[in-house]
Design an enzyme around this catalytic site. Structure first.
Site, mmCIF file in Angstrom:
data_model
loop_
_atom_site.group_PDB
_atom_site.id
_atom_site.type_symbol
_atom_site.label_atom_id
_atom_site.label_comp_id
_atom_site.label_asym_id
_atom_site.label_seq_id
_atom_site.Cartn_x
_atom_site.Cartn_y
_atom_site.Cartn_z
ATOM 1 N N GLU A 1 -9.786 -2.354 4.999
ATOM 2 C CA GLU A 1 -10.265 -1.987 6.479
ATOM 3 C C GLU A 1 -11.554 -3.163 6.785
ATOM 4 O OE1 GLU A 1 -8.329 -0.200 8.448
ATOM 5 O OE2 GLU A 1 -8.270 1.875 8.109
ATOM 6 N N ASN B 1 -7.358 -3.067 14.056
ATOM 7 C CA ASN B 1 -8.952 -3.599 13.864
ATOM 8 C C ASN B 1 -8.772 -4.737 12.515
ATOM 9 O OD1 ASN B 1 -7.831 -2.454 11.409
ATOM 10 N ND2 ASN B 1 -9.156 -0.537 11.189
ATOM 11 N N ASP C 1 0.757 -1.075 0.090
ATOM 12 C CA ASP C 1 -0.125 -0.083 0.100
ATOM 13 C C ASP C 1 0.892 1.201 -0.019
ATOM 14 O OD1 ASP C 1 0.938 -0.492 2.524
ATOM 15 O OD2 ASP C 1 -1.122 -1.210 3.339
ATOM 16 N N HIS D 1 -7.118 -5.103 9.844
ATOM 17 C CA HIS D 1 -7.064 -4.649 8.449
ATOM 18 C C HIS D 1 -5.683 -5.344 8.031
ATOM 19 C CE1 HIS D 1 -4.767 -0.664 9.579
ATOM 20 N NE2 HIS D 1 -3.715 -1.636 9.497
HETATM 21 C C1 F6R Z 1 1.432 -1.412 6.104
HETATM 22 C C2 F6R Z 1 0.011 -2.019 6.223
HETATM 23 C C3 F6R Z 1 -0.638 -2.106 7.419
HETATM 24 C C4 F6R Z 1 0.090 -2.351 8.614
HETATM 25 C C5 F6R Z 1 -0.502 -2.527 9.825
HETATM 26 C C6 F6R Z 1 0.243 -2.713 11.186
HETATM 27 O O1 F6R Z 1 2.015 -1.548 4.646
HETATM 28 O O2 F6R Z 1 -0.160 -2.616 5.091
HETATM 29 O O3 F6R Z 1 -1.527 -3.115 7.261
HETATM 30 O O4 F6R Z 1 1.072 -3.743 8.276
HETATM 31 O O5 F6R Z 1 -1.149 -1.406 10.089
HETATM 32 O O6 F6R Z 1 0.996 -1.701 11.169
HETATM 33 P P1 F6R Z 1 2.311 -1.608 12.420
HETATM 34 O O7 F6R Z 1 3.220 -2.537 11.989
HETATM 35 O O8 F6R Z 1 2.799 -0.109 12.405
HETATM 36 O O9 F6R Z 1 1.601 -2.051 13.618
#
Ligand code: F6R
Length: 236
Positions: A139, A132, A67, A134
């Protein structure tokens, strides 16, 4: 799902990096799906150390990122994160790197990346997970999850969780993300779970057996080759 429980995040990162390095040595021209955020930081550090020690070669590898924010500043972009944490420190060829362009018209980027996934299959997809549930920026949504690359409005909780990465705390409202279909078509998936805030969604994943769009990560229960690495303390 193959679950590996560790005693610390550092141990999770070491095991995650070992799995990636093993995949690269077995298939030097593999396509890696990559994540950003806090979870992969120590994994990428270990990949860089392995390369610098002459123990890894990424010269034939390719990558695609999960992303990217829409319309953010260069210094806040995932492109910058990847350059700083990985790409500038290993020998992956620049032309083998695919990531949405934070500054380009997002609809055109969606088209470009959808075309990419029509002709490419990820060999090993690295994932973190949001508090959450995702994965990528897919989401939770009662009405359904999108299969292909798309523009995703970010939830308030996701924006708050990521605000600390932005100098002014202002997280963009939207991101371009690989869809659930793109993620689930990866041949193998490596999900690393880091952080107290992930406890509830992790428990659903480990105990539930139920797939729900309210916790997108539960769709990983449908995939035949998922390895989950997390600290044991988060599972009790
Ligand atoms: C990032 C992504 C998100 C993160 C998730 C966890 O490229 O796709 O799904 O993996 O938000 O983020 P952290 O590792 O910062 O807790």
């Amino acid at each position: 799902m193959n679950v590996i429980l560790t005693q610390s995040y550092e141990e999770s990162a070491r095991k995650g990096a070992e799995l990636i390095l093993d995949a690269v040595s077995r298939k030097p021209d593999l396509l890696l799906g990559l994540a950003t955020g806090e979870t992969p930081v120590a994994i990428y550090r270990r990949l860089c150390e392995a390369y610098q020690a002459g123990a890894a070669d990424f010269s034939r590898a390719s990558s695609v990122n999960l992303d990217e924010y829409v319309g953010c500043r260069e210094e806040d972009s995932y492109r910058r994160f990847m350059d700083e944490n990985l790409f500038s420190k290993i020998n992956i060829p620049r032309e083998n790197i695919t990531i949405a362009d934070y500054a380009a018209p997002p609809e055109a980027e969606v088209t470009r990346l959808r075309q990419f996934f029509e002709t490419h299959t990820v060999d090993l997809q690295l994932l973190g997970i949001g508090a959450n549930g995702h994965i990528g920026f897919n989401e939770p949504d009662h009405d359904g999850l999108e299969a292909p690359v798309h523009i995703s409005p970010l939830t308030q909780s996701t924006k708050e969780a990521n605000a600390h990465w932005f100098a002014d705390g202002a997280v963009p409202d939207r991101a371009i993300t690989m869809g659930m279909g793109d993620i689930l078509r990866a041949k193998s998936i490596l999900l690393v779970v880091k952080g107290e805030s992930k406890r509830a969604v992790l428990r659903e994943l480990l105990n539930g057996g139920k797939v729900t769009t309210n916790n997108p990560a539960t769709f990983l229960l449908l995939h035949p080759d998922v390895t989950l690495i997390t600290e044991e303390s988060l599972t009790v």
